[in-house]
Write a protein that holds these residues in place. Sequence first.
Motif, mmCIF file in Angstrom:
data_model
loop_
_atom_site.group_PDB
_atom_site.id
_atom_site.type_symbol
_atom_site.label_atom_id
_atom_site.label_comp_id
_atom_site.label_asym_id
_atom_site.label_seq_id
_atom_site.Cartn_x
_atom_site.Cartn_y
_atom_site.Cartn_z
ATOM 1 N N ASN A 323 0.829 -1.211 0.000
ATOM 2 C CA ASN A 323 0.000 0.000 0.000
ATOM 3 C C ASN A 323 0.861 1.257 0.000
ATOM 4 O OD1 ASN A 323 -2.023 -1.848 0.150
ATOM 5 N ND2 ASN A 323 -2.962 -1.052 2.010
ATOM 6 N N ASP A 324 1.970 1.230 0.745
ATOM 7 C CA ASP A 324 2.853 2.407 0.754
ATOM 8 C C ASP A 324 3.359 2.675 -0.653
ATOM 9 O OD1 ASP A 324 2.477 2.580 3.438
ATOM 10 O OD2 ASP A 324 4.419 1.722 4.001
ATOM 11 N N TRP A 325 3.684 1.600 -1.368
ATOM 12 C CA TRP A 325 4.164 1.796 -2.750
ATOM 13 C C TRP A 325 3.047 2.379 -3.620
ATOM 14 C CZ3 TRP A 325 3.255 0.918 -7.795
ATOM 15 C CH2 TRP A 325 4.296 1.255 -8.670
ATOM 16 N N LEU A 326 1.836 1.864 -3.468
ATOM 17 C CA LEU A 326 0.706 2.351 -4.297
ATOM 18 C C LEU A 326 0.396 3.819 -4.023
ATOM 19 C CD1 LEU A 326 -1.735 -0.690 -4.101
ATOM 20 C CD2 LEU A 326 -0.483 0.093 -6.128
ATOM 21 N N HIS A 327 0.633 4.247 -2.775
ATOM 22 C CA HIS A 327 0.376 5.651 -2.411
ATOM 23 C C HIS A 327 1.568 6.553 -2.738
ATOM 24 C CE1 HIS A 327 -2.826 4.274 0.675
ATOM 25 N NE2 HIS A 327 -3.441 4.974 -0.245
ATOM 26 N N GLY A 328 2.751 5.955 -2.882
ATOM 27 C CA GLY A 328 3.974 6.759 -2.994
ATOM 28 C C GLY A 328 4.224 7.289 -4.402
ATOM 29 N N ASP A 329 5.336 8.010 -4.526
ATOM 30 C CA ASP A 329 5.655 8.628 -5.818
ATOM 31 C C ASP A 329 6.125 7.571 -6.833
ATOM 32 O OD1 ASP A 329 6.188 10.848 -7.572
ATOM 33 O OD2 ASP A 329 8.299 10.306 -7.317
ATOM 34 N N CYS A 330 5.640 7.678 -8.046
ATOM 35 C CA CYS A 330 6.154 6.829 -9.134
ATOM 36 C C CYS A 330 6.178 7.684 -10.399
ATOM 37 C CB CYS A 330 5.303 5.575 -9.311
ATOM 38 S SG CYS A 330 5.939 4.488 -10.611
ATOM 39 N N HIS A 331 7.163 8.538 -10.475
ATOM 40 C CA HIS A 331 7.366 9.414 -11.637
ATOM 41 C C HIS A 331 6.073 10.107 -12.069
ATOM 42 C CE1 HIS A 331 11.381 7.853 -11.839
ATOM 43 N NE2 HIS A 331 10.908 6.628 -11.891
ATOM 44 N N GLY A 332 5.329 10.595 -11.075
ATOM 45 C CA GLY A 332 4.157 11.419 -11.386
ATOM 46 C C GLY A 332 2.864 10.649 -11.620
ATOM 47 N N LEU A 333 2.885 9.301 -11.570
ATOM 48 C CA LEU A 333 1.608 8.567 -11.732
ATOM 49 C C LEU A 333 0.729 8.841 -10.513
ATOM 50 C CD1 LEU A 333 2.494 4.958 -12.978
ATOM 51 C CD2 LEU A 333 2.056 7.027 -14.321
ATOM 52 N N LYS A 334 -0.580 8.889 -10.741
ATOM 53 C CA LYS A 334 -1.480 9.066 -9.601
ATOM 54 C C LYS A 334 -1.401 7.845 -8.683
ATOM 55 C CE LYS A 334 -4.660 12.314 -11.530
ATOM 56 N NZ LYS A 334 -5.753 12.446 -12.488
ATOM 57 N N PRO A 335 -1.646 8.042 -7.379
ATOM 58 C CA PRO A 335 -1.657 6.893 -6.461
ATOM 59 C C PRO A 335 -2.896 6.022 -6.679
ATOM 60 C CG PRO A 335 -2.126 8.943 -5.282
ATOM 61 C CD PRO A 335 -1.856 9.330 -6.703
ATOM 62 N N VAL A 336 -2.767 4.758 -6.337
ATOM 63 C CA VAL A 336 -3.884 3.806 -6.483
ATOM 64 C C VAL A 336 -4.501 3.558 -5.107
ATOM 65 C CG1 VAL A 336 -4.471 1.419 -7.093
ATOM 66 C CG2 VAL A 336 -2.783 2.663 -8.433
ATOM 67 N N LEU A 337 -5.821 3.425 -5.068
ATOM 68 C CA LEU A 337 -6.501 3.150 -3.798
ATOM 69 C C LEU A 337 -6.440 1.645 -3.498
ATOM 70 C CD1 LEU A 337 -8.289 4.884 -1.771
ATOM 71 C CD2 LEU A 337 -10.189 3.605 -2.746
ATOM 72 N N PRO A 338 -5.812 1.252 -2.384
ATOM 73 C CA PRO A 338 -5.771 -0.175 -2.045
ATOM 74 C C PRO A 338 -7.123 -0.630 -1.484
ATOM 75 C CG PRO A 338 -4.075 1.084 -0.836
ATOM 76 C CD PRO A 338 -5.041 2.069 -1.421
ATOM 77 N N VAL A 339 -7.524 -1.839 -1.833
ATOM 78 C CA VAL A 339 -8.791 -2.389 -1.358
ATOM 79 C C VAL A 339 -8.500 -3.543 -0.402
ATOM 80 C CG1 VAL A 339 -10.967 -3.483 -2.038
ATOM 81 C CG2 VAL A 339 -9.867 -1.810 -3.558
ATOM 82 N N ALA A 340 -9.029 -3.427 0.810
ATOM 83 C CA ALA A 340 -8.900 -4.515 1.788
ATOM 84 C C ALA A 340 -10.179 -5.331 1.723
ATOM 85 C CB ALA A 340 -8.696 -3.944 3.184
ATOM 86 N N SER A 341 -10.058 -6.626 1.527
ATOM 87 C CA SER A 341 -11.236 -7.463 1.325
ATOM 88 C C SER A 341 -10.928 -8.907 1.672
ATOM 89 C CB SER A 341 -11.654 -7.357 -0.151
ATOM 90 O OG SER A 341 -12.636 -8.307 -0.485
ATOM 91 N N GLY A 342 -11.982 -9.638 2.037
ATOM 92 C CA GLY A 342 -11.827 -11.064 2.297
ATOM 93 C C GLY A 342 -11.996 -11.363 3.774
ATOM 94 N N GLY A 343 -13.219 -11.718 4.163
ATOM 95 C CA GLY A 343 -13.458 -12.093 5.556
ATOM 96 C C GLY A 343 -13.528 -10.915 6.516
#
Length: 415
Positions: A323-343
């Motif tokens: 999740n930290d990677w998905l929220h962090g900087d990646c050469h200007g790409l927008k961050p992705v929202l992580p989905v917690a799911s399963g039970g």
Amino acid sequence: MTGIEYDDFLDRAYEPAATELVCTFRIEPAEGMTIEAAASRVASESSNGTWATLHVDESELTHLGAVACEIDESENEITVAYPTDLFEAGSMPQILSCIAGNIMGMKAVESIRLEDCDWPESIVSGFPGPQFGTGVAREKLDAGDRPILATVPKPKVGLSTAAHARVGEEAWRGGVDLLKDDENLTDQDFNPFEDRLAESLAARDRVEEDVGERKDYLVNVTGETTEMLDRVDLVAEHGGGFVMVDVITCGWAAVQSVRERCEDHGLAIHAHRAMHAAFDRLDHHGVSMRVLAQIARLCGVDHIHTGTAGLGKLANEDTPGINDWLHGDCHGLKPVLPVASGGLHPGVVDQLIDALGTDICIQAGGGIHGHPDGTHAGAKALRQSVDASLDGVSLDEYAQEHAELATALEKWGSE
Ligand code: CAP
Ligand code: MG
């Protein structure tokens, strides 16, 4: 003439350039083979080498060889640097045929796992990245700074179209933002795609009107690629704001096509990851969820399932790191929202938010519809558990004034 041999691909003193794609693998060399020899073979086979010594005219030879550089013998970890000229701009299948292709089955290694990638700007710029990313909470919904809440009707498949839309309506009215299809519900006779889309969005419109909060529907468009693109068009025609795609089973090339079509309509993409465990479940072989999530972000999904930090029903990897990677900087790409799911259920929401923060989507199926008083009460209980957590009030204390949460905690506990 010059030779290209397996050993030409190892240079432990080599410092990767910022322009190169740098991959970390965990490898178990084959019996009798040193880690250096195995690492060199990995770099060779995933770039421009092969098992036989090649004799190539220097003037014909472009310098596309990868270099196995760092080797950590204690962890069996190796780093391989790839020149970016090796790759076709914007083609995820081509990149994966290099860095996660033949090497996954080569005899030089007992096992091999692609753990992490450091993506250079020159590769990232060939991909669109998310259109909305974490911004969907405010751009398409009224979630503000709280986690987005989603629910998937259960049973997974078998509900009629009317029953499916009814479950959605109850859940929306109870306080969830998103109705979601299950991964194996697409266009079956018992619940055809277009009927479901139309009825569910009609229910959404009624709820929005009554409760004054924006709601939306993650309709599963997964299918053969051209069929999937037609379904994306239908979602736009019917006024939906999102599509859901089973990104692993339909493949990254198809995801890239869907991303392009979604841009035409301003639709966000919810990525379900069914089958990811075939790649990432073994900790010594395959492709890590971290890398799958990176690929998904480059290809442009807005949400992706990343697990529950150990609080749910499925085996998870290191969700917080992903999740930290998905929220962090990646050469200007927008961050992705992580989905917690399963039970998941209301009783774990405080711990989930502690572990993952509020910039997430919490998705619960059984944890809403399994509520003793039904879906509407289940959705209310989930929303109450979020409100309690954000107010810093314990779930048990909040439950004293909130009957739906109290019933949920009685059924499932609060730890
Ligand atoms: C959850 C779910 C999701 C999985 C996906 C299911 O239902 O709908 O597909 O959670 O897993 O089919 O199991 P419940 P992941 O809420 O009833 O458990 O997010 O790990 O990819
Ligand atoms: Mg599911």
